[in-house]
Enzyme design. Structure first.
Site, mmCIF file in Angstrom:
data_model
loop_
_atom_site.group_PDB
_atom_site.id
_atom_site.type_symbol
_atom_site.label_atom_id
_atom_site.label_comp_id
_atom_site.label_asym_id
_atom_site.label_seq_id
_atom_site.Cartn_x
_atom_site.Cartn_y
_atom_site.Cartn_z
ATOM 1 N N CYS A 2 0.845 -1.187 0.000
ATOM 2 C CA CYS A 2 0.000 0.000 0.000
ATOM 3 C C CYS A 2 0.886 1.245 0.000
ATOM 4 O O CYS A 2 2.020 1.215 0.470
ATOM 5 C CB CYS A 2 -0.930 0.094 1.198
ATOM 6 S SG CYS A 2 -1.999 -1.324 1.399
ATOM 7 N N ARG A 27 3.370 -0.095 -5.167
ATOM 8 C CA ARG A 27 3.191 -0.668 -3.826
ATOM 9 C C ARG A 27 1.855 -1.373 -3.662
ATOM 10 O O ARG A 27 1.626 -2.049 -2.648
ATOM 11 C CB ARG A 27 3.297 0.437 -2.772
ATOM 12 C CG ARG A 27 4.642 1.144 -2.760
ATOM 13 C CD ARG A 27 4.625 2.239 -1.725
ATOM 14 N NE ARG A 27 4.552 1.704 -0.397
ATOM 15 C CZ ARG A 27 5.575 1.577 0.434
ATOM 16 N NH1 ARG A 27 6.765 1.952 0.048
ATOM 17 N NH2 ARG A 27 5.400 1.089 1.631
ATOM 18 N N TRP A 74 -3.129 -2.588 -1.386
ATOM 19 C CA TRP A 74 -2.894 -4.008 -1.656
ATOM 20 C C TRP A 74 -3.640 -4.719 -0.536
ATOM 21 O O TRP A 74 -3.246 -4.641 0.627
ATOM 22 C CB TRP A 74 -1.400 -4.325 -1.619
ATOM 23 C CG TRP A 74 -1.091 -5.743 -1.971
ATOM 24 C CD1 TRP A 74 -0.966 -6.284 -3.222
ATOM 25 C CD2 TRP A 74 -0.857 -6.817 -1.055
ATOM 26 N NE1 TRP A 74 -0.678 -7.616 -3.139
ATOM 27 C CE2 TRP A 74 -0.607 -7.966 -1.830
ATOM 28 C CE3 TRP A 74 -0.843 -6.931 0.339
ATOM 29 C CZ2 TRP A 74 -0.340 -9.214 -1.250
ATOM 30 C CZ3 TRP A 74 -0.579 -8.164 0.906
ATOM 31 C CH2 TRP A 74 -0.329 -9.286 0.118
ATOM 32 N N ASN A 98 -1.261 1.862 5.993
ATOM 33 C CA ASN A 98 -0.497 0.699 5.509
ATOM 34 C C ASN A 98 -0.240 -0.193 6.705
ATOM 35 O O ASN A 98 0.091 0.312 7.779
ATOM 36 C CB ASN A 98 0.876 1.111 4.971
ATOM 37 C CG ASN A 98 0.787 1.947 3.723
ATOM 38 O OD1 ASN A 98 -0.296 2.108 3.174
ATOM 39 N ND2 ASN A 98 1.918 2.484 3.298
ATOM 40 N N GLY A 99 -0.310 -1.505 6.523
ATOM 41 C CA GLY A 99 -0.013 -2.425 7.618
ATOM 42 C C GLY A 99 -1.241 -3.201 8.048
ATOM 43 O O GLY A 99 -2.247 -3.238 7.337
ATOM 44 N N GLU A 478 15.296 -18.637 -9.631
ATOM 45 C CA GLU A 478 14.927 -17.270 -10.011
ATOM 46 C C GLU A 478 14.163 -17.256 -11.342
ATOM 47 O O GLU A 478 13.173 -16.540 -11.496
ATOM 48 C CB GLU A 478 16.202 -16.407 -10.080
ATOM 49 C CG GLU A 478 16.013 -14.988 -10.551
ATOM 50 C CD GLU A 478 15.072 -14.135 -9.690
ATOM 51 O OE1 GLU A 478 14.671 -14.570 -8.610
ATOM 52 O OE2 GLU A 478 14.731 -13.032 -10.153
ATOM 53 N N LYS A 482 10.363 -15.835 -11.866
ATOM 54 C CA LYS A 482 10.023 -14.793 -12.845
ATOM 55 C C LYS A 482 8.857 -15.244 -13.720
ATOM 56 O O LYS A 482 7.938 -14.483 -13.981
ATOM 57 C CB LYS A 482 11.225 -14.473 -13.755
ATOM 58 C CG LYS A 482 12.354 -13.675 -13.165
ATOM 59 C CD LYS A 482 12.075 -12.216 -12.932
ATOM 60 C CE LYS A 482 11.597 -11.995 -11.529
ATOM 61 N NZ LYS A 482 12.580 -11.732 -10.531
ATOM 62 N N GLU A 485 5.500 -15.288 -11.682
ATOM 63 C CA GLU A 485 4.916 -14.016 -11.273
ATOM 64 C C GLU A 485 4.455 -13.163 -12.450
ATOM 65 O O GLU A 485 3.544 -12.366 -12.313
ATOM 66 C CB GLU A 485 5.838 -13.234 -10.330
ATOM 67 C CG GLU A 485 7.029 -12.558 -10.923
ATOM 68 C CD GLU A 485 7.786 -11.688 -9.895
ATOM 69 O OE1 GLU A 485 9.011 -11.638 -9.995
ATOM 70 O OE2 GLU A 485 7.160 -11.076 -9.012
ATOM 71 N N HIS A 501 14.456 -38.038 -7.412
ATOM 72 C CA HIS A 501 13.920 -38.307 -6.072
ATOM 73 C C HIS A 501 12.455 -37.894 -5.953
ATOM 74 O O HIS A 501 11.953 -37.706 -4.852
ATOM 75 C CB HIS A 501 14.774 -37.603 -5.019
ATOM 76 C CG HIS A 501 16.199 -38.061 -5.048
ATOM 77 N ND1 HIS A 501 16.571 -39.334 -4.671
ATOM 78 C CD2 HIS A 501 17.327 -37.457 -5.476
ATOM 79 C CE1 HIS A 501 17.878 -39.476 -4.845
ATOM 80 N NE2 HIS A 501 18.356 -38.343 -5.335
ATOM 81 N N LYS A 601 5.302 -4.136 -5.339
ATOM 82 C CA LYS A 601 6.759 -4.027 -5.392
ATOM 83 C C LYS A 601 7.377 -4.104 -3.999
ATOM 84 O O LYS A 601 8.386 -4.752 -3.794
ATOM 85 C CB LYS A 601 7.131 -2.706 -6.067
ATOM 86 C CG LYS A 601 8.615 -2.488 -6.238
ATOM 87 C CD LYS A 601 9.173 -3.423 -7.274
ATOM 88 C CE LYS A 601 10.659 -3.272 -7.488
ATOM 89 N NZ LYS A 601 11.212 -4.475 -8.129
HETATM 90 O O1 M6R Z 1 12.498 -5.326 -1.865
HETATM 91 P P1 M6R Z 1 12.963 -6.727 -1.579
HETATM 92 O O2 M6R Z 1 14.153 -7.094 -2.389
HETATM 93 O O3 M6R Z 1 13.166 -6.994 -0.125
HETATM 94 O O4 M6R Z 1 11.765 -7.652 -2.072
HETATM 95 C C1 M6R Z 1 11.799 -9.032 -1.845
HETATM 96 C C2 M6R Z 1 10.768 -9.736 -2.693
HETATM 97 O O5 M6R Z 1 9.484 -9.299 -2.363
HETATM 98 C C3 M6R Z 1 10.994 -9.520 -4.203
HETATM 99 O O6 M6R Z 1 12.269 -9.898 -4.585
HETATM 100 C C4 M6R Z 1 9.959 -10.324 -5.011
HETATM 101 O O7 M6R Z 1 10.188 -11.677 -4.867
HETATM 102 C C5 M6R Z 1 10.003 -9.901 -6.478
HETATM 103 N N1 M6R Z 1 8.691 -9.542 -6.930
HETATM 104 C C6 M6R Z 1 10.488 -10.960 -7.389
HETATM 105 O O8 M6R Z 1 10.560 -10.528 -8.708
#
Ligand code: M6R
Length: 606
Positions: A2, A27, A74, A98-99, A478, A482, A485, A501, A601
């Site tokens: 948020c 956010r 959010w 926020n929170g 990773e 990607k 998401e 396994h 983000k």
């Molecule tokens: O701001 P941060 O690097 O602490 O964020 C951590 C994760 O939320 C962030 O890397 C998230 O996994 C990304 N959306 C991945 O692309």
């Protein structure tokens, strides 16, 4: 999660609030809203979905008022709709939050008994009515102090009052909050990024503090309601802009920026003349550090995992890695001789911050590897290693991942050298190799066409796998993250050697599988694992590095070659095609690349 903005000015604020909300959309973007004060009224306009929906709302055009608050949400409590959107208002108070308020259910019951009516399913509305209730018997500062003491959980708040129409109250516990200073106006923001277009003069609130913002004055208070003084900081300017330019998406821009960001990182830490690494002002002697624990979430966790391989390669340190949301609740046996490294692009991730806080409380040595140097994690760590990537706006982390890996690689090398565990020539050779990395990334970025073609197969499949061994394993994780998401395709990252396994049972005719098999010390083993999945019908996209030797295997569906460098730098290059694969998959599906569904983000809730 948020975003909050508040402006107290001598001119109408709604257009500036909308502009800031657009910046804050990274956010959260499931609803947006704004409340201004004018002619003795609270004027509230809210919409489901993006800020553009709010902007199209007829009522926004007529919104008067020189003071106001805005929010992008959010969702945590209550579905994303306009009723649950912030601000939430009573007859005299309006709040953005926020929170999460953990005791909202108990507080709500009590407030209902006192005659308060609730309209939404959110925990935030409790704060509104608590303030209204406390204002019946006490003056503003006391009412705020009392309210904050009644709340459990985490919050950053912006509050405006119908009957005190010249001020905004900001307060925080757990979630970050900044104030900014402008000409004849002052601001409140959930981060400095929200305020950057208006001012570079910022003060951060610490936990349990609150502030009262008027157009030409800001006062700060501690948790007892006592006035305190705070420093004004001047924000650094970033030459990498936060505008999209000619790119269709921020993600595309951020992928293409990687040669520049890696170059900047190298220039910051490498001493070319002496072929050495500079980590200025490192506050501890190397003998004081016997082990390292790296902590992060999501992509940042993957760079921690990558770093484990490098630290183990160059040093004899005992290296542990942890997911922040697990670390913070486990029974950790803290070790005095350990260095705790917190990796985070935003520097605001709630779980990572909580893990840092736990280490601080146990008096551990803490180091932050962050992109946002003004962030909470940076400010509260003993030592900061910035990754120098410039603003990363796309929700999917790309250039920050390479930036985090770069700094951790450099740190691992430096520790190896300080501990005399890496031979001097080898150390200097690796520094030399680093200098070529930006141009190798630039060349690898040309893999575009092959990746675009391959991406359709991933979109049509019901699932996919990403396999790698050794240095390539964190990159497989990773790559899978990607793809999930951005294109909402099920993707699983796995150590290639583990397939037999269990996960091998998932392989069926035509299933797309990415195999990362650079010609490093794991190459032959990975190729064997690749043959095992091909034999069971997998459609293998092999990613390897250029070599004069052909890959000896039949029935590989597609091969993509990245440039060549030393084994431990190959992960940087292997990452590029995976970023592009996810990008093109989402592009073909017409998904919102910079703001994937359900995500944000900066994850400032636990
Ligand atoms: O701001 P941060 O690097 O602490 O964020 C951590 C994760 O939320 C962030 O890397 C998230 O996994 C990304 N959306 C991945 O692309």
């Amino acid at each position: 999660m948020c975003g909050i903005i508040g402006i107290s000015s001598d001119k109408p604020v709604s257009a500036s609030i909308i502009n800031s909300l657009k910046k804050l959309e990274y956010r959260g973007y499931d609803s947006a809203g704004i409340a201004t004060l004018s002619d003795g009224n609270i004027n509230e306009v809210k919409s489901k979905g993006r800020v553009s929906n709010l902007e199209r709302n007829f009522d926004i055009k007529n919104l008067k008022g020189n003071i106001g608050i805005g929010h992008v949400r959010w969702a945590t409590h209550g579905i994303p709709n306009s009723v649950n959107a912030h601000p939430h208002s009573s007859h005299n108070v309006s709040v953005v939050h926020n929170g999460i308020i953990e005791n909202s259910t108990i507080l709500k019951k009590d407030l209902i008994n006192k005659g308060h009516n609730f309209k939404s399913q959110t925990d935030t509305e409790v704060i509104v009515h608590l303030i209204t209730e406390n204002l019946k018997t006490t003056e503003l500062e006391e009412a705020i102090t009392k309210t904050l003491n009644q709340l459990q959980g985490s919050f950053a708040l912006g509050v405006v009052f119908k009957d005190i129409p010249d001020l905004i109250v900001g307060a925080r516990r757990g979630s970050p909050l900044a104030v900014g200073y402008g000409p004849n106006e002052n601001y409140l923001g959930s981060d400095s990024y929200a305020l950057k277009s208006m001012t570079n003069k910022i003060t951060y609130l610490n936990d349990s503090e609150f502030c009262i913002i008027k157009k030409n004055q800001i006062n700060f208070f501690n948790d007892k309601g006592k006035k305190i003084n705070k420093k004004i900081l001047e924000l650094s300017s970033n030459e990498l802009s936060s505008e999209k330019g000619d790119f269709k998406h921020f993600m595309a821009k951020e992928i293409e920026e990687q040669p520049t960001t890696v170059k900047t990182g190298i220039n910051e830490y490498i001493d070319n003349v002496n072929k050495d690494i500079n980590i200025f002002n490192f506050p501890w002697k190397i003998e004081e550090i016997k082990s390292i624990t790296l902590i992060g979430c999501g992509t940042a966790y993957h760079s921690c995992l990558m770093a484990k391989y490098w630290f183990e390669e160059f040093t004899s340190l005992d290296v542990n890695i942890d997911i922040a949301s697990e670390f913070r609740y486990r029974k950790i046996r803290f070790k005095k001789e350990s260095l705790y490294i917190f990796v985070s692009q935003s520097g605001e991730t709630a779980d990572t911050y909580a893990a840092l806080d736990l280490c601080k409380k146990n008096k551990m040595k803490t180091c932050a590897v962050v992109n946002v140097i003004e962030s909470s994690i940076a400010r509260d760590s003993n030592f900061v290693l910035p990754i120098h990537c410039g603003p990363e706006i796309g929700v999917a982390s790309t250039k920050a991942f390479l930036g985090q890996m770069l700094i951790l690689y450099i740190l691992a090398l430096k520790f190896g050298s300080l501990k005399n565990e890496i031979e001097k020539n080898n150390y200097q050779e690796k520094i030399n190799d680093l200098k070529n990395l930006p141009s190798l990334i630039e060349k690898t970025l040309l893999v575009d066409n092959d990746i675009q073609n391959a991406s359709s197969t991933f979109n049509d499949a019901k699932g996919s796998m990403f396999l790698g061994r050794g240095f390539s394993y964190p990159i497989a994780l990773e790559g899978a993250l990607k793809l999930k998401e951005l294109s909402y395709v099920h993707a699983e990252g796995y150590p290639a050697g583990e397939m037999k396994h269990g996960p091998l049972a998932l392989i069926e005719e035509g299933m797309p599988v990415v195999v990362l098999a650079p010609r490093d010390s794991y190459y032959k083993k990975t190729i064997s694992n690749m043959q095992e999945v091909i034999a069971r019908g997998a459609k293998v996209l092999l990613i390897t590095n250029k070599s004069k030797d052909e890959v000896i295997s039949e029935n590989i569906w597609e091969t993509i070659e990245v440039e060549n460098t030393n084994d431990d730098l190959l992960p940087f290059l292997l990452t590029i095609p995976l970023q592009k694969l996810a990008y093109y998959s989402a592009l073909k599906k017409g998904y919102d690349i910079d703001k994937p569904r359900n995500l944000a983000k900066s994850v400032t809730v636990e």
